[in-house]
Motif scaffolding. Structure first.
Motif, PDB file in Angstrom:
ATOM      1  N   CYS A  71       0.840  -1.209   0.000  1.00  7.59           N
ATOM      2  CA  CYS A  71       0.000   0.000   0.000  1.00  7.59           C
ATOM      3  C   CYS A  71       0.868   1.249   0.000  1.00  7.59           C
ATOM      4  CB  CYS A  71      -0.929  -0.023   1.210  1.00  7.59           C
ATOM      5  SG  CYS A  71      -1.948   1.462   1.392  1.00  7.59           S
ATOM      6  N   ALA A  72       1.887   1.280   0.869  1.00  2.79           N
ATOM      7  CA  ALA A  72       2.774   2.449   0.926  1.00  2.79           C
ATOM      8  C   ALA A  72       3.525   2.633  -0.378  1.00  2.79           C
ATOM      9  CB  ALA A  72       3.756   2.291   2.084  1.00  2.79           C
ATOM     10  N   HIS A  73       3.961   1.531  -0.981  1.00  4.54           N
ATOM     11  CA  HIS A  73       4.630   1.621  -2.288  1.00  4.54           C
ATOM     12  C   HIS A  73       3.720   2.319  -3.293  1.00  4.54           C
ATOM     13  CE1 HIS A  73       7.361   0.223  -5.530  1.00  4.54           C
ATOM     14  NE2 HIS A  73       6.245   0.178  -6.242  1.00  4.54           N
ATOM     15  N   ALA A  74       2.450   1.933  -3.312  1.00  5.75           N
ATOM     16  CA  ALA A  74       1.504   2.567  -4.229  1.00  5.75           C
ATOM     17  C   ALA A  74       1.326   4.044  -3.891  1.00  5.75           C
ATOM     18  CB  ALA A  74       0.164   1.834  -4.176  1.00  5.75           C
ATOM     19  N   LYS A  75       1.228   4.370  -2.623  1.00  3.58           N
ATOM     20  CA  LYS A  75       1.026   5.763  -2.213  1.00  3.58           C
ATOM     21  C   LYS A  75       2.199   6.654  -2.599  1.00  3.58           C
ATOM     22  CE  LYS A  75      -2.171   5.311   1.705  1.00  3.58           C
ATOM     23  NZ  LYS A  75      -2.413   5.644   3.118  1.00  3.58           N
ATOM     24  N   PHE A  76       3.415   6.180  -2.368  1.00  5.80           N
ATOM     25  CA  PHE A  76       4.582   7.029  -2.551  1.00  5.80           C
ATOM     26  C   PHE A  76       5.112   7.029  -3.983  1.00  5.80           C
ATOM     27  CE2 PHE A  76       5.323   6.111   2.160  1.00  5.80           C
ATOM     28  CZ  PHE A  76       4.749   7.305   2.557  1.00  5.80           C
ATOM     29  N   THR A  77       4.790   6.009  -4.782  1.00 10.47           N
ATOM     30  CA  THR A  77       5.319   5.941  -6.149  1.00 10.47           C
ATOM     31  C   THR A  77       4.258   6.139  -7.216  1.00 10.47           C
ATOM     32  OG1 THR A  77       4.994   3.541  -6.402  1.00 10.47           O
ATOM     33  CG2 THR A  77       7.056   4.275  -5.366  1.00 10.47           C
ATOM     34  N   GLY A  78       2.983   5.896  -6.891  1.00 14.76           N
ATOM     35  CA  GLY A  78       1.933   5.923  -7.890  1.00 14.76           C
ATOM     36  C   GLY A  78       1.862   4.653  -8.709  1.00 14.76           C
ATOM     37  N   GLU A  79       2.713   3.674  -8.398  1.00 12.81           N
ATOM     38  CA  GLU A  79       2.733   2.396  -9.102  1.00 12.81           C
ATOM     39  C   GLU A  79       1.839   1.378  -8.385  1.00 12.81           C
ATOM     40  OE1 GLU A  79       6.812   1.389  -8.818  1.00 12.81           O
ATOM     41  OE2 GLU A  79       7.509   2.979 -10.186  1.00 12.81           O
ATOM     42  N   VAL A  80       1.668   0.229  -9.007  1.00 16.21           N
ATOM     43  CA  VAL A  80       0.936  -0.862  -8.362  1.00 16.21           C
ATOM     44  C   VAL A  80       1.841  -1.522  -7.326  1.00 16.21           C
ATOM     45  CG1 VAL A  80      -0.144  -3.118  -8.707  1.00 16.21           C
ATOM     46  CG2 VAL A  80      -0.533  -1.280 -10.356  1.00 16.21           C
ATOM     47  N   ASP A 129      -8.102   3.631   1.151  1.00 15.27           N
ATOM     48  CA  ASP A 129      -7.358   4.813   0.711  1.00 15.27           C
ATOM     49  C   ASP A 129      -7.167   4.839  -0.804  1.00 15.27           C
ATOM     50  OD1 ASP A 129      -7.240   5.779   3.244  1.00 15.27           O
ATOM     51  OD2 ASP A 129      -5.110   5.384   3.579  1.00 15.27           O
ATOM     52  N   HIS A 130      -7.893   3.971  -1.522  1.00 11.76           N
ATOM     53  CA  HIS A 130      -7.950   3.985  -2.992  1.00 11.76           C
ATOM     54  C   HIS A 130      -6.567   3.815  -3.627  1.00 11.76           C
ATOM     55  CE1 HIS A 130     -12.051   5.363  -2.362  1.00 11.76           C
ATOM     56  NE2 HIS A 130     -11.590   6.327  -1.614  1.00 11.76           N
ATOM     57  N   GLN A 131      -5.852   2.782  -3.175  1.00 17.93           N
ATOM     58  CA  GLN A 131      -4.514   2.513  -3.707  1.00 17.93           C
ATOM     59  C   GLN A 131      -4.484   1.218  -4.511  1.00 17.93           C
ATOM     60  OE1 GLN A 131      -2.052   4.779  -3.489  1.00 17.93           O
ATOM     61  NE2 GLN A 131      -3.614   6.026  -2.471  1.00 17.93           N
ATOM     62  N   PRO A 132      -3.778   1.204  -5.645  1.00 17.10           N
ATOM     63  CA  PRO A 132      -3.710  -0.001  -6.487  1.00 17.10           C
ATOM     64  C   PRO A 132      -2.753  -1.041  -5.919  1.00 17.10           C
ATOM     65  CG  PRO A 132      -2.403   1.749  -7.457  1.00 17.10           C
ATOM     66  CD  PRO A 132      -3.061   2.342  -6.238  1.00 17.10           C
ATOM     67  N   VAL A 133      -3.296  -2.118  -5.436  1.00 18.48           N
ATOM     68  CA  VAL A 133      -2.487  -3.201  -4.863  1.00 18.48           C
ATOM     69  C   VAL A 133      -2.997  -4.535  -5.401  1.00 18.48           C
ATOM     70  CG1 VAL A 133      -1.931  -4.474  -2.737  1.00 18.48           C
ATOM     71  CG2 VAL A 133      -1.841  -1.970  -2.756  1.00 18.48           C
ATOM     72  N   VAL A 134      -2.080  -5.396  -5.818  1.00 14.27           N
ATOM     73  CA  VAL A 134      -2.417  -6.754  -6.245  1.00 14.27           C
ATOM     74  C   VAL A 134      -1.906  -7.724  -5.192  1.00 14.27           C
ATOM     75  CG1 VAL A 134      -2.088  -8.551  -7.978  1.00 14.27           C
ATOM     76  CG2 VAL A 134      -2.345  -6.152  -8.692  1.00 14.27           C
ATOM     77  N   ALA A 135      -2.801  -8.548  -4.659  1.00  9.11           N
ATOM     78  CA  ALA A 135      -2.431  -9.591  -3.704  1.00  9.11           C
ATOM     79  C   ALA A 135      -2.376 -10.927  -4.436  1.00  9.11           C
ATOM     80  CB  ALA A 135      -3.437  -9.655  -2.569  1.00  9.11           C
ATOM     81  N   ILE A 136      -1.278 -11.640  -4.268  1.00  9.21           N
ATOM     82  CA  ILE A 136      -1.127 -12.967  -4.853  1.00  9.21           C
ATOM     83  C   ILE A 136      -1.025 -13.967  -3.702  1.00  9.21           C
ATOM     84  CG2 ILE A 136       0.323 -14.457  -6.281  1.00  9.21           C
ATOM     85  CD1 ILE A 136       1.215 -11.917  -7.755  1.00  9.21           C
ATOM     86  N   VAL A 137      -1.922 -14.935  -3.675  1.00  5.48           N
ATOM     87  CA  VAL A 137      -1.956 -15.879  -2.556  1.00  5.48           C
ATOM     88  C   VAL A 137      -1.997 -17.312  -3.072  1.00  5.48           C
ATOM     89  CG1 VAL A 137      -3.080 -14.240  -1.003  1.00  5.48           C
ATOM     90  CG2 VAL A 137      -4.478 -15.760  -2.375  1.00  5.48           C
ATOM     91  N   GLY A 138      -1.461 -18.206  -2.262  1.00  6.91           N
ATOM     92  CA  GLY A 138      -1.473 -19.623  -2.601  1.00  6.91           C
ATOM     93  C   GLY A 138      -2.759 -20.297  -2.149  1.00  6.91           C
ATOM     94  N   GLN A 139      -2.925 -21.532  -2.602  1.00  4.00           N
ATOM     95  CA  GLN A 139      -4.089 -22.337  -2.232  1.00  4.00           C
ATOM     96  C   GLN A 139      -3.673 -23.803  -2.295  1.00  4.00           C
ATOM     97  OE1 GLN A 139      -6.540 -23.105  -0.596  1.00  4.00           O
ATOM     98  NE2 GLN A 139      -8.280 -22.002  -1.513  1.00  4.00           N
ATOM     99  N   GLN A 140      -4.435 -24.644  -1.630  1.00  5.27           N
ATOM    100  CA  GLN A 140      -4.157 -26.078  -1.690  1.00  5.27           C
ATOM    101  C   GLN A 140      -4.366 -26.594  -3.116  1.00  5.27           C
ATOM    102  OE1 GLN A 140      -2.744 -27.701   0.734  1.00  5.27           O
ATOM    103  NE2 GLN A 140      -2.808 -25.813   1.948  1.00  5.27           N
ATOM    104  N   VAL A 146       2.532  -4.819  -4.879  1.00  5.13           N
ATOM    105  CA  VAL A 146       2.233  -6.252  -4.941  1.00  5.13           C
ATOM    106  C   VAL A 146       2.689  -6.922  -3.652  1.00  5.13           C
ATOM    107  CG1 VAL A 146       2.604  -8.423  -6.174  1.00  5.13           C
ATOM    108  CG2 VAL A 146       2.488  -6.269  -7.452  1.00  5.13           C
ATOM    109  N   CYS A 147       1.815  -7.762  -3.090  1.00  6.84           N
ATOM    110  CA  CYS A 147       2.166  -8.533  -1.908  1.00  6.84           C
ATOM    111  C   CYS A 147       1.857 -10.003  -2.150  1.00  6.84           C
ATOM    112  CB  CYS A 147       1.454  -8.014  -0.659  1.00  6.84           C
ATOM    113  SG  CYS A 147      -0.340  -7.876  -0.789  1.00  6.84           S
ATOM    114  N   LEU A 148       2.567 -10.870  -1.439  1.00  2.00           N
ATOM    115  CA  LEU A 148       2.508 -12.306  -1.662  1.00  2.00           C
ATOM    116  C   LEU A 148       2.374 -13.025  -0.330  1.00  2.00           C
ATOM    117  CD1 LEU A 148       2.965 -14.803  -3.601  1.00  2.00           C
ATOM    118  CD2 LEU A 148       5.419 -14.529  -3.107  1.00  2.00           C
ATOM    119  N   ALA A 149       1.464 -13.998  -0.267  1.00  4.76           N
ATOM    120  CA  ALA A 149       1.271 -14.769   0.959  1.00  4.76           C
ATOM    121  C   ALA A 149       0.880 -16.196   0.617  1.00  4.76           C
ATOM    122  CB  ALA A 149       0.199 -14.133   1.836  1.00  4.76           C
TER     123      ALA A 149
END
Length: 601
Positions: A59-68, A92-103, A70-73
């Motif tokens: 989220c902070a990366h998006a806020k300070f850079t204007g870029e997307v 806060d209307h920030q562009p973030v992509v979450a990538i998560v695993g699954q069984q 990305v977080c991974l879990a």
């Protein structure tokens, strides 16, 4: 040579300009983690201490850079941990992509270990786009759509990858057949401006106003020059919502500062006395701090039409980019010749800065937290990046720091969650390793997760061009903001069982991590401590041993708040005597400034 899905996933993200991912490993994402190892030259993986922190950093990366961002879990618990940080980005209307695993796909529906219905779990926070990859042929368009929608809608999207799919052979080009999707990368932010007739209607309202107030939010961060020009033409004062603190320099004499419970007296008076309101890129929610309905004519500018006309009954609602819309509006505005309203605003602002300085210099036991922020303000390095946590630290951040051009600053606005202060600052250092980052944090947030995330800083700080990451910790041994809310809003005394915190040695802990630790418990040492911190050759924890009984007074005290406050003291608040002493000092300064104003009139 063919590649597996995990490699293709990262290659595709990199084609979108993404070169950093924040996350934490787990067996549900082993395939993706292996690909990160193979593609270190393209995408940097930042290992956080907790998945929530990874989402905060994205989220902070998006806020300070204007870029997307990305977080991974990993699957199950790792995915669940992301949620709070993702809601921070969503609200806060920030562009973030979450990538998560699954069984594995074959196990789904079988009550397998760590099996969670992730599509349902993320359906609210990533409601614009959340999908699970069931076959390699989907990967290309899933990535393309997740990133594009995050950028277009300025929101959170989520992609779920079962661990068996991560290891399958990738399909870079889906077959040209019925039922397949053929997507591409690329997105350019459009130029969005209102129709000319709407601009003319807005200009008519603003030109007729005699006492114009402007309120700016995060949507005005890229429109500094345009807002200044409009304010000069209209003879207006400009108040700033918390997320818009960096939109205008505080050195401008007509900038009234923050608005709301954490706001300033000039901002309150600006809204209380205006006959016209111009809101720019703000979704400030507290109607009690805006003009009374019917008092002022209103014009609002927002890129998101869904946010128009919901905070105040606006006469003209303009959908558009703030800077573009203001540039189109400026030629239609007439410079106001009567500057009495502007002169009053500037006088109020000048007096308010004197009040803040006087309040900051009041004695406290042992240190007045306001003075810690006041002493920092004049020492802020050019182009520094500031993050604040939620809590009483946000009060002093909002009021006492004078932001200059070139600086960036943020906090959790819509969610107002505890915990993002330190991860925000760490993300700022990765995005801008040559700039000073300063986190302003209370001891509650520091004990919640800030202490752990310092370990992340210890892991990476030596690769930063400028090593200065400074974390201020207000050590008042109290969950201070909630304590004051209990007193002022509910009329309850401080409940020590829930509010009192253990006294943790933050500065000594910093030394254990290889940082510089500075502990301050005398007011005359505050200035030199900041200078020592800003001259350091490594990250610094500045621990200020502050007085939790200094009240964060609202800009205007209502009768109900005064009654609740008195009720809390009468109900044997354990700090009643000290509270009364500090409150008298604070209120006295406001009375003095009001008296000076009346005398001047």
């Amino acid at each position: 040579m063919s590649q597996i899905v995990s490699d293709f996933l990262l290659h595709r993200l990199n084609e979108w300009g993404i070169n950093r991912i924040y996350g934490y490993p787990g067996d549900g994402i082993n395939g993706i983690v292996g690909a990160l190892d193979r593609l270190q030259d393209r995408i940097e993986f930042i290992q956080t201490r907790h998945e929530e922190m990874a989402a905060f950093m994205a989220c902070a990366h998006a806020k300070f850079t204007g870029e997307v961002g990305v977080c991974l879990a990993t699957s199950g618990p790792g995915a669940i941990h992301l949620l709070n940080g993702l809601y921070d980005a969503k609200l806060d209307h920030q562009p973030v992509v979450a990538i998560v695993g699954q069984q594995s796909r074959a196990a789904l529906g079988g009550d397998y270990q760590q099996e969670v219905d992730l599509i349902s779990l993320f359906k609210d926070v990533a409601h614009e786009y959340v999908h699970m990859c069931a076959t390699p042929a989907q990967v290309r368009h899933l990535i393309d759509r997740a990133v594009r929608i995050a950028k277009t809608e300025r929101t959170v999207t989520c992609l779920i990858f079962p661990n068996d799919v991560q290891e399958l052979e990738a399909v870079e080009k889906p077959p040209r057949a019925h039922g397949t999707i053929h997507s591409s990368t690329g997105y350019t932010i459009p130029r969005v401006i209102p129709h000319q007739q709407d601009l003319q209607q807005a200009a008519e309202v603003l030109n007729r106003g005699k006492k114009v107030a402007i309120l700016v939010g995060a949507g005005a961060l890229g429109a500094t020059d345009e807002v200044i020009q409009v304010a000069e033409l209209l003879g207006a004062g400009v108040a700033k919502a918390l997320l818009g603190k960096g939109a205008l320099p505080d050195e401008l004499p007509f900038v009234t500062g923050a608005i709301g419970l954490l706001g300033t007296k000039p901002s309150w008076e600006l809204m209380d006395g205006c006959d016209t309101l111009l809101m720019i890129g703000s979704s400030f929610p507290y109607s009690e701090f805006l003009p009374e309905e019917g008092q002022a004519r209103g014009v609002q500018i927002d890129l998101d039409g869904r946010m128009l006309g919901i905070r105040y009954p606006m006469e003209v609602n303009l959908v558009g980019d703030s800077a573009e819309t203001l540039r189109a509006l400026i030629p239609l505005l007439t410079r106001k010749t009567n500057r009495a309203w502007r002169e009053k605003i500037e006088k109020d602002v000048a007096q308010w800065w004197q009040v803040l300085e006087s309040r900051a210099m009041h004695d406290a036991d042992p240190i007045n937290p306001q003075r810690v922020f006041w002493e920092l303000s004049s020492r802020l390095p050019d182009n520094c990046i500031i993050s604040s946590d939620s809590g009483s630290a946000a009060n002093w951040y909002a009021r006492d720091l004078k932001i200059r051009r070139g600086m960036m600053c943020s906090l959790s606005g819509g969610l107002a969650t505890m915990g993002p202060g330190v991860p925000y600052a760490i993300a700022a250092k990765f995005a801008f390793p040559d700039r000073v980052a300063i986190a302003l944090v209370g001891d509650g947030a520091m004990q919640m997760n800030g202490n752990s995330e310092l370990v992340t800083a210890a892991k990476y700080w030596q690769q930063w061009q400028d090593p200065r990451l400074i974390v201020l910790v207000l050590n008042n041994r109290d969950l201070n903001q909630v304590t004051w809310e209990q007193r002022v809003m509910s009329g309850d005394p401080k409940f020590e069982g829930s509010q009192s915190l253990p006294d943790f040695p933050y500065a000594r802990y910093a030394e254990l991590l290889g940082f510089k630790g500075i502990r301050v418990d005398r007011p005359e040492s505050i200035g030199p401590a900041w200078e020592e911190a800003l001259a350091a050759d490594r990250p610094v924890i500045l621990e200020a041993y502050t007085d939790g009984n200094v009240p964060p007074l609202p800009p205007h005290i209502k009768l109900e708040q005064a009654k609740a406050y008195v009720s809390a003291l009468l109900h044997r608040d354990p700090e009643a005597i000290n509270i009364i002493k500090q409150s008298i000092k604070e209120i006295k300064e406001s009375w003095f400034s009001s008296g000076q104003e009346e005398k001047g009139n």
